[in-house]
Design an enzyme around this catalytic site. Structure first.
Site, PDB file in Angstrom:
ATOM      1  N   ASP A  98       0.877  -1.285   0.082  1.00 58.19           N
ATOM      2  CA  ASP A  98       0.052  -0.083   0.152  1.00 58.19           C
ATOM      3  C   ASP A  98       0.925   1.275   0.105  1.00 58.19           C
ATOM      4  O   ASP A  98       1.731   1.299   0.703  1.00 58.19           O
ATOM      5  CB  ASP A  98      -0.831  -0.182   1.411  1.00 58.19           C
ATOM      6  CG  ASP A  98      -1.777   1.010   1.415  1.00 58.19           C
ATOM      7  OD1 ASP A  98      -2.802   1.062   0.623  1.00 58.19           O
ATOM      8  OD2 ASP A  98      -1.637   2.223   2.312  1.00 58.19           O
ATOM      9  N   GLU A 144       1.452  -0.340  -4.933  1.00 60.28           N
ATOM     10  CA  GLU A 144       0.602   0.686  -5.117  1.00 60.28           C
ATOM     11  C   GLU A 144       1.335   2.066  -5.503  1.00 60.28           C
ATOM     12  O   GLU A 144       1.789   2.535  -4.293  1.00 60.28           O
ATOM     13  CB  GLU A 144      -0.702   0.810  -4.116  1.00 60.28           C
ATOM     14  CG  GLU A 144      -1.633   1.969  -4.458  1.00 60.28           C
ATOM     15  CD  GLU A 144      -2.307   2.473  -3.378  1.00 60.28           C
ATOM     16  OE1 GLU A 144      -3.416   3.468  -3.680  1.00 60.28           O
ATOM     17  OE2 GLU A 144      -1.712   2.782  -2.300  1.00 60.28           O
TER      18      GLU A 144
END
Ligand code: GLC
Length: 552
Positions: free
Chosen positions: A205, A268
């Site tokens: 993330d 990401e």
């Protein structure tokens, strides 16, 4: 027989499917999806033909950001189930020949994580430096002008210890200090914990946020800011993201993965393509798949998309595996962005480009963004910046399985309301319709997984204009496939001057066209996209070169 065909790894020839566990399948009637729900739906995922399931965070969390605020990196949030449920899921996924990818959130923890509780307890606590603490400026204001992605300043004042801490996202998501080697060690240990259990990889993330400028310089103003944008867009995050030191850290993470067999790191990263590809690694190996969000970020315009595909293909190194995404839990759904007809064209693009596709749950049945009345908004991004329509709830609504109560998602009260159209748009109904979105996804996936040309073959741009994109996919010694996509609602005409071809349409967004033979030119309806299996094709090189225009 000896084959000199290249062997591909599971993430190079398989398809990834993102499950947002909260919204997938509830089994205990609390209105929130759970791990047993994912186990229950494995048959569906197997039937669909995907290879790997990426689960958005399943760890203990106060749920301020629906699990992206982790208070224990090694546990399971009780409403999702127990560690025994997770182990069972992992085993069942592997037994079905599939893989599991977990979300890893290394940029920040919850403010309720014991690390942060210690860190904020006093200035001399040994974990003080695990987070980012800074003195106020002389006038008491925050150390610099950095903004939180979710609105307002990225600095929060801690009364007790008299310093600010930095949070790129919510106040309840303090950023970890990756310049502290103990933090790096702690998170690498978390990775080992899950890898030892057998998980097949991580989607990391907010990777581009992990390291910050050493001088804490102010970010410059964004000259292109408009007031409908999130307040974060007022500045260009030049000093708060994508710092050069990031690459050394990703390389360390990769080394951990490489101690295991065939584990995957997806990252990401929202950055322009030339910055993005650096995360494959230059000096050392880094992420296997830095997420490529260009099909999400660009306007749905054939010229811009064709140029972006060619730019991406052109900038990748020989061993960099491309990847494509048209939806996730942070972005409006493709059906709402481009309309139901074009969403099918988008699916065809996603599943026929070279590289690993990621499908967001529900996109395969054409789920739409569901309007959530203001008093039902749950997403902090929506709540913190009201009036800007930035809530991510609309794309996170419960999966639509059948036409029973709550679309078969829950027997209880769903945590977020469902699309009222679920009686028409659900897995069960779409399975038995040959014009449905699900039917198209299923056919595209099947063909892609059967045909080496579509799975891993080379990409060759053929033609693009203000309506069309066309390309050929072909593996060595295999039949080629021509993909022709009309990215508009109006008819258009594919009359390439660069190739001659004959073939048969094998998949079409308008199924009546399937099995039709085509030769050299094709007329397309609006919203039509097709995959043509080529009997024969050749490039036409005899065209006289265009004369250069004479400038006045
Ligand atoms: C990532 C996630 C998003 C989350 C944010 C903060 O962008 O995809 O859902 O809110 O990080 O963790």
């Amino acid at each position: 027989m000896q084959s000199n065909q290249k062997q591909y790894l599971w993430w190079q020839d398989g398809i990834i499917y993102q499950v947002y566990p909260r919204s997938y399948q509830d089994t205990n009637g609390d209105g929130v999806g759970d791990l047993r729900g994912v186990i229950q739906r494995l048959d569906y995922l197997k039937w669909l033909g995907i290879k790997a399931i990426w689960l958005s965070p399943i760890y203990p969390s106060p749920m301020a950001d629906f699990g992206y605020d982790i208070s224990d990196y090694r546990g399971i949030w009780p409403a999702f189930g127990s560690m025994a449920d997770f182990d069972e899921l992992l085993q069942a996924v592997h037994a079905a020949g599939m893989k599991i990818i977990l979300d890893l959130v290394p940029n920040h923890s919850s403010d309720e994580h014991p690390w942060f509780l210690e860190s904020r307890s006093s200035r001399d606590n040994p974990k003080r430096d695990w987070y980012i603490w800074k003195d106020a400026k002389a006038d008491g204001s925050p150390p610099n002008n950095w903004l939180s992605v979710f609105g307002g300043s990225a600095w929060d004042w801690d009364e007790k210890t008299g310093q600010y801490y930095y949070h790129a996202f919510l106040v309840k998501q303090p950023d970890l200090n990756w310049r502290n080697p103990e933090v790096e060690k702690a998170i690498l240990d978390v990775m080992r914990f899950w890898l030892d259990k057998g998980v097949d990889g991580f989607r990391v993330d907010a990777m581009w946020h992990m390291v910050k400028d050493l001088q804490w310089r102010d970010n410059p103003r964004n000259p292109d800011y408009k007031d409908w944008m999130g307040t974060y867009e007022q500045l260009l995050p030049v000093y708060s993201t994508d710092q050069p030191e990031m690459h050394g850290i990703v390389a360390q993470m990769r080394k951990v993965l490489d101690q295991y067999d065939q584990r995957l790191m997806i990252a990401e990263i929202y950055l322009p393509v030339h910055r993005l590809v650096a995360y494959y690694g230059v000096q050392e190996k880094e992420a296997h798949l830095p997420f490529n969000f260009m099909l999400i970020s660009l306007p749905w315009d054939s010229r811009q998309i064709a140029a972006a595909i060619d730019e991406y293909e052109g900038v990748l190194a020989q061993d960099d595996q491309p990847n494509w995404v048209i939806g996730n839990h942070d972005q409006p759904r493709i059906t709402s962005r481009v309309g139901a007809g074009q969403a099918k064209v988008a699916a065809m693009l996603l599943l026929t480009l070279r590289g690993t596709p990621t499908i967001y749950y529900g996109d395969e049945i054409g789920m739409r963004d569901v309007p959530i009345p203001p008093h039902e908004v749950r997403d902090p991004q929506g709540l913190n910046m009201p009036g800007k329509n930035l809530s991510r709830d609309p794309e996170r609504t419960p999966m639509q399985w059948d036409d029973s109560i709550n679309a078969g998602f829950t027997q209880g009260e769903p945590w977020l309301r469902l699309d009222r159209a679920f009686r028409r748009h659900n897995v069960k109904a779409e399975k038995s319709s040959d014009i449905s979105s699900l039917h198209l996804y299923k056919k595209l996936i099947e063909l892609r997984q059967q045909e080496p040309s579509l799975m891993t073959g080379a990409y060759r741009p053929v033609y693009s204009d203000h309506q069309l994109i066309a390309y050929i996919r072909q593996a060595e010694g295999q039949p080629g496939f021509l993909v022709v996509l009309n990215l508009t609602h109006r008819p258009c005409y594919f009359t390439p001057t660069t190739i001659r071809f004959t073939g048969v349409i094998v998949i079409d967004t308008l199924p009546e066209q399937e099995e039709v033979s085509v030769k050299d030119t094709i007329n397309l309806f609006g919203d039509e996209g097709m995959v043509v299996k080529l009997d024969d094709w050749q490039s036409v090189s005899s065209n006289p070169p265009h004369e250069l225009p004479v400038l006045p």
